[in-house]
Motif scaffolding. Structure first.
Motif, mmCIF file in Angstrom:
data_model
loop_
_atom_site.group_PDB
_atom_site.id
_atom_site.type_symbol
_atom_site.label_atom_id
_atom_site.label_comp_id
_atom_site.label_asym_id
_atom_site.label_seq_id
_atom_site.Cartn_x
_atom_site.Cartn_y
_atom_site.Cartn_z
ATOM 1 N N LYS A 1 -6.490 11.162 -8.560
ATOM 2 C CA LYS A 1 -7.321 10.128 -7.961
ATOM 3 C C LYS A 1 -7.531 10.348 -6.463
ATOM 4 O O LYS A 1 -8.648 10.183 -5.954
ATOM 5 N N TRP A 2 -6.471 10.728 -5.760
ATOM 6 C CA TRP A 2 -6.522 10.836 -4.305
ATOM 7 C C TRP A 2 -6.658 12.273 -3.812
ATOM 8 O O TRP A 2 -7.440 12.544 -2.901
ATOM 9 N N ASP A 3 -5.898 13.189 -4.371
ATOM 10 C CA ASP A 3 -5.881 14.558 -3.850
ATOM 11 C C ASP A 3 -7.017 15.432 -4.375
ATOM 12 O O ASP A 3 -7.236 16.524 -3.853
ATOM 13 N N MET A 4 -7.736 14.980 -5.386
ATOM 14 C CA MET A 4 -8.839 15.761 -5.941
ATOM 15 C C MET A 4 -10.208 15.241 -5.512
ATOM 16 O O MET A 4 -11.232 15.588 -6.093
ATOM 17 N N ARG A 5 -10.242 14.416 -4.484
ATOM 18 C CA ARG A 5 -11.518 13.836 -4.051
ATOM 19 C C ARG A 5 -12.536 14.897 -3.661
ATOM 20 O O ARG A 5 -13.736 14.752 -3.944
ATOM 21 N N GLU B 1 -13.904 14.140 1.387
ATOM 22 C CA GLU B 1 -12.566 13.573 1.554
ATOM 23 C C GLU B 1 -12.636 12.145 2.101
ATOM 24 O O GLU B 1 -11.608 11.482 2.240
ATOM 25 N N ASP B 2 -13.852 11.686 2.416
ATOM 26 C CA ASP B 2 -14.004 10.402 3.099
ATOM 27 C C ASP B 2 -14.057 9.203 2.158
ATOM 28 O O ASP B 2 -13.952 8.064 2.612
ATOM 29 N N VAL B 3 -14.256 9.440 0.868
ATOM 30 C CA VAL B 3 -14.432 8.305 -0.037
ATOM 31 C C VAL B 3 -13.116 7.596 -0.304
ATOM 32 O O VAL B 3 -12.046 8.208 -0.352
ATOM 33 N N LEU B 4 -13.200 6.288 -0.481
ATOM 34 C CA LEU B 4 -12.069 5.483 -0.926
ATOM 35 C C LEU B 4 -12.050 5.573 -2.451
ATOM 36 O O LEU B 4 -12.976 5.100 -3.111
ATOM 37 N N PRO B 5 -11.018 6.174 -3.051
ATOM 38 C CA PRO B 5 -11.071 6.429 -4.500
ATOM 39 C C PRO B 5 -10.761 5.194 -5.330
ATOM 40 O O PRO B 5 -9.667 4.635 -5.253
ATOM 41 N N MET B 6 -11.736 4.773 -6.115
ATOM 42 C CA MET B 6 -11.586 3.615 -7.006
ATOM 43 C C MET B 6 -12.183 3.996 -8.357
ATOM 44 O O MET B 6 -12.980 3.282 -8.933
ATOM 45 N N TRP B 7 -11.773 5.152 -8.847
ATOM 46 C CA TRP B 7 -12.405 5.712 -10.049
ATOM 47 C C TRP B 7 -11.423 5.878 -11.186
ATOM 48 O O TRP B 7 -11.234 4.960 -11.980
ATOM 49 N N VAL B 8 -10.780 7.074 -11.324
ATOM 50 C CA VAL B 8 -10.000 7.389 -12.519
ATOM 51 C C VAL B 8 -8.988 6.272 -12.821
ATOM 52 O O VAL B 8 -8.424 5.652 -11.912
ATOM 53 N N VAL C 1 0.853 -1.189 0.000
ATOM 54 C CA VAL C 1 0.000 0.000 0.000
ATOM 55 C C VAL C 1 0.890 1.241 0.000
ATOM 56 O O VAL C 1 1.728 1.415 0.887
ATOM 57 N N HIS C 2 0.711 2.095 -0.985
ATOM 58 C CA HIS C 2 1.505 3.313 -1.117
ATOM 59 C C HIS C 2 0.633 4.531 -0.778
ATOM 60 O O HIS C 2 -0.518 4.614 -1.218
ATOM 61 N N ASP C 3 1.191 5.448 -0.039
ATOM 62 C CA ASP C 3 0.489 6.685 0.284
ATOM 63 C C ASP C 3 0.643 7.655 -0.893
ATOM 64 O O ASP C 3 1.737 8.137 -1.173
ATOM 65 N N ARG C 4 -0.444 7.942 -1.571
ATOM 66 C CA ARG C 4 -0.398 8.835 -2.730
ATOM 67 C C ARG C 4 -0.882 10.243 -2.400
ATOM 68 O O ARG C 4 -0.947 11.099 -3.293
ATOM 69 N N LEU C 5 -1.227 10.476 -1.158
ATOM 70 C CA LEU C 5 -1.681 11.811 -0.779
ATOM 71 C C LEU C 5 -0.542 12.822 -0.889
ATOM 72 O O LEU C 5 0.627 12.494 -0.679
ATOM 73 N N ASN C 6 -0.908 14.034 -1.254
ATOM 74 C CA ASN C 6 0.045 15.139 -1.386
ATOM 75 C C ASN C 6 1.082 14.892 -2.478
ATOM 76 O O ASN C 6 2.219 15.352 -2.392
ATOM 77 N N THR C 7 0.685 14.154 -3.505
ATOM 78 C CA THR C 7 1.530 13.973 -4.689
ATOM 79 C C THR C 7 0.877 14.615 -5.919
ATOM 80 O O THR C 7 1.270 14.352 -7.041
ATOM 81 N N ARG C 8 -0.128 15.417 -5.669
ATOM 82 C CA ARG C 8 -0.949 16.016 -6.724
ATOM 83 C C ARG C 8 -1.673 14.934 -7.547
ATOM 84 O O ARG C 8 -1.933 15.116 -8.737
#
Length: 389
Positions: free
Chosen positions: A17-21, A28-35, A7-14
C-alpha cells in the motif's frame, strides 16, 4: 486517544500500500487509500501470540489442529449464528486461491460463470485464467443504493451457467445482502443446478443494525450447493500472513476441492504464523472488532457528510466493508482522466472504478481503514482539487 486514531509509519516495511506507490501510481506524493488492508495494528493478543511463537524459534511443518478448527467453529457460530463442523473446513493461503481451485474443481473449460458487476477485480481473473466464460448480472443503482436484477439473474443462469461467484458483503459497493435477497439467489441457483462460490471475506465488517448472513446457513440444501470462503485477514488486518478457509458441507464437493488443491501443489494447510494469528484473533479479537466497526462507520459517515452537499461527488450508500464507492460521474472525466486527476491533482491514491467493471468507469474506490487524520487529509485533498478545476 483510541488505538484506531494512532498514526503508524508503514514506510520501509515492504508494504504494498505504501512502499509500492511509485509502481502503482508512478508517484510518491499520493496519500494511499487503495489496496484493502488497514493502517491499524492487529489486536494485541494476536501480536503477543505471534511474538511468543517466534520466541520458540523453530518453524517446522505446522498442522492445523482441532484447537485452531474449534476457534473457527466458535467464531462462525457466535458471530454469524451458523453451526458448522470441523470436518467441513479446508484451508488455503487466500480466498482468491480457493476460488481458483473451485473454478477448476466444479466447472470445465468454456463453462459459463456468473458474477454481479461492478465487482472485485480478481473475480474476472479467476474465471478467465482457466478458460471459462464470464457472464455478468449487473447490479443496478436506485436511490444511491445497489440492488439485484433478479429477472436478469435467472435469464443468465438459464443460459447455461455452471457456477456463480457471490460477493457477500459486496466489494466494492458495500452491500450487505438481506435474507430475502440471499434466499432468492440460492433458490434460483438450486433450480438451475448452479454451484455457489461465496466470497465472504468481509463478513465481519458490517455497520450497526446490519447483519451478515452466510448464504449456506439458510438451509442444508443450500449449504450442500455452496462453497463458503472466509478469512480473518480483512477483519483483523492479517492479509500478509495468508490465512483463509473454506466451509463445504457436502463431502463429495469438499473432497473434490481439496483434491484440486493437492493436484495444483497448494496443499491444505496454513503456515506457522497464520495458524497462530488465526486462532488468537478468533479467540480474543471480538472486542477489538466491535470497536473497529464503530470507527469505520464513523469514517464512512464523515466522508459522506463532507460530500453530501456537493453535486460532483457522491458516496454510495453502503452497509459494510471499509471500502467506499464514490460516484465521480458529474466531473465528466473518462476513466483514464479520472485516474490521472486523482493522482496528480488530488494526490490521493484510490482504486479506479473501471477495474471493477466497464459500467463503473466514473467511480473510485476509497479505503477508509486508516486513522481519522488520514481520512480528513484525503477528503480535503479531493475537495480542494475538485474546487480548483
Amino acid at each position: 486517544m483510541s488505538i484506531f486514531d494512532e498514526v503508524h509509519d508503514r514506510l520501509n516495511t515492504r508494504s504494498m500500500k505504501w512502499d509500492m506507490r511509485h509502481l502503482v501510481f508512478e508517484s510518491e506524493d499520493v496519500l494511499p487509500m487503495w489496496v484493502a488492508d488497514m493502517d491499524f495494528k492487529a489486536p494485541k493478543e494476536v501480536n503477543e501470540a505471534l511474538i511468543k511463537r517466534a520466541e520458540h524459534g523453530i518453524y517446522g511443518y505446522t498442522a492445523v489442529d482441532n484447537e485452531v478448527k474449534d476457534s473457527i467453529v466458535n467464531w462462525v457460530k457466535t458471530r454469524h449464528n451458523w453451526g458448522i463442523n470441523r470436518e467441513w473446513l479446508s484451508f488455503s493461503k487466500g480466498v482468491v486461491t480457493t476460488l481458483h481451485m473451485a473454478i477448476r474443481a466444479f466447472t470445465e473449460v468454456n463453462d459459463k460463470v456468473l458474477i454481479q458487476t461492478p465487482v472485485y477485480t480478481p473475480f474476472y481473473k479467476v474465471i478467465e485464467a482457466h478458460d471459462r466464460k464470464i457472464v455478468k448480472n449487473p447490479l443496478f443503482k436506485e436511490d444511491n443504493y445497489y440492488k439485484i436484477d433478479f429477472k436478469d439473474f435467472e435469464e443468465k443462469l438459464k443460459s447455461g451457467v455452471k457456477a456463480f461467484i457471490l460477493c457477500s458483503p459486496h466489494n466494492p459497493v458495500g452491500r450487505v445482502w438481506k435474507k430475502e435477497e440471499l434466499e432468492e439467489m440460492a433458490r434460483l441457483c438450486l433450480k438451475h443446478d448452479v454451484v455457489i462460490l461465496s466470497d465472504e471475506i468481509h463478513a465481519d465488517l458490517v455497520f450497526n443494525g446490519e447483519k451478515h448472513i452466510p448464504i449456506a446457513s439458510l438451509s442444508d440444501e443450500i449449504a450442500a450447493n455452496t462453497i463458503t470462503c472466509m478469512a480473518p485477514s480483512k477483519t483483523f488486518n492479517l492479509a500478509g500472513l495468508e490465512a483463509s478457509y473454506a466451509i463445504t458441507t457436502d463431502k463429495e464437493k469438499r473432497e473434490k476441492l481439496i483434491d484440486e488443491f493437492n493436484k495444483q501443489g497448494h496443499g491444505n494447510g496454513l503456515n506457522t504464523m497464520a495458524n497462530t494469528a488465526l486462532e488468537a484473533a478468533y479467540k480474543y479479537g471480538a472486542p477489538w472488532l466491535n470497536e473497529l466497526n464503530s470507527v469505520l462507520e464513523g469514517h464512512k459517515n464523515y466522508v459522506t457528510e463532507q460530500l453530501e452537499n456537493r453535486t460532483d461527488l457522491k458516496v454510495t450508500r453502503s452497509e459494510g466493508t471499509y471500502l467506499l464507492w464514490i460516484d465521480c460521474s458529474a466531473l465528466n472525466l473518462n476513466a483514464e482522466e479520472l485516474k490521472q486527476f486523482m493522482i496528480h491533482q488530488a494526490k490521493v491514491g484510490l482504486n479506479t472504478g473501471i477495474d471493477y467493471g466497464e459500467e463503473a468507469a466514473q467511480f473510485m474506490r476509497m479505503n477508509i481503514a486508516c486513522p481519522r487524520a488520514t481520512i480528513e487529509e484525503g477528503v480535503n485533498r479531493i475537495i480542494e482539487a475538485v474546487n480548483n478545476r
